[in-house]
Design a protein around this motif. Sequence first.
Motif: not given
Length: 94
Positions: A41-44, A53-56, A61-62
């Motif tokens: 899942k995408p980070p929450k 990871k910050i890039g993820e 978010a974008a």
Amino acid sequence: MADEETQSTLAKVAGLVVAGGVAWLATKAVDTAWKAASGHKPPKPEDDADDIKIGEVVAAAAITTAVVTFARIFATRGTKKFMQRVDRNRRLPS
């Protein structure tokens, strides 16, 4: 005048409800697509920060923001057009 205000209020409420529902569906669609593409899942915000990871985070978010924004814009416009059609049909003489 009161009838026009009621119609305007009804249109605003309908627009908010539709936009909210579409935003929720868009978020779920992004979550599903992200999981299919990455395997998770995408980070929450509530996730453990050590595993992310910050890039993820930036990408999630974008993508989520873009998809939800476009979905809300089209839902709001569609609801507005629908309410105008309903209002026009109400004014036609029988």
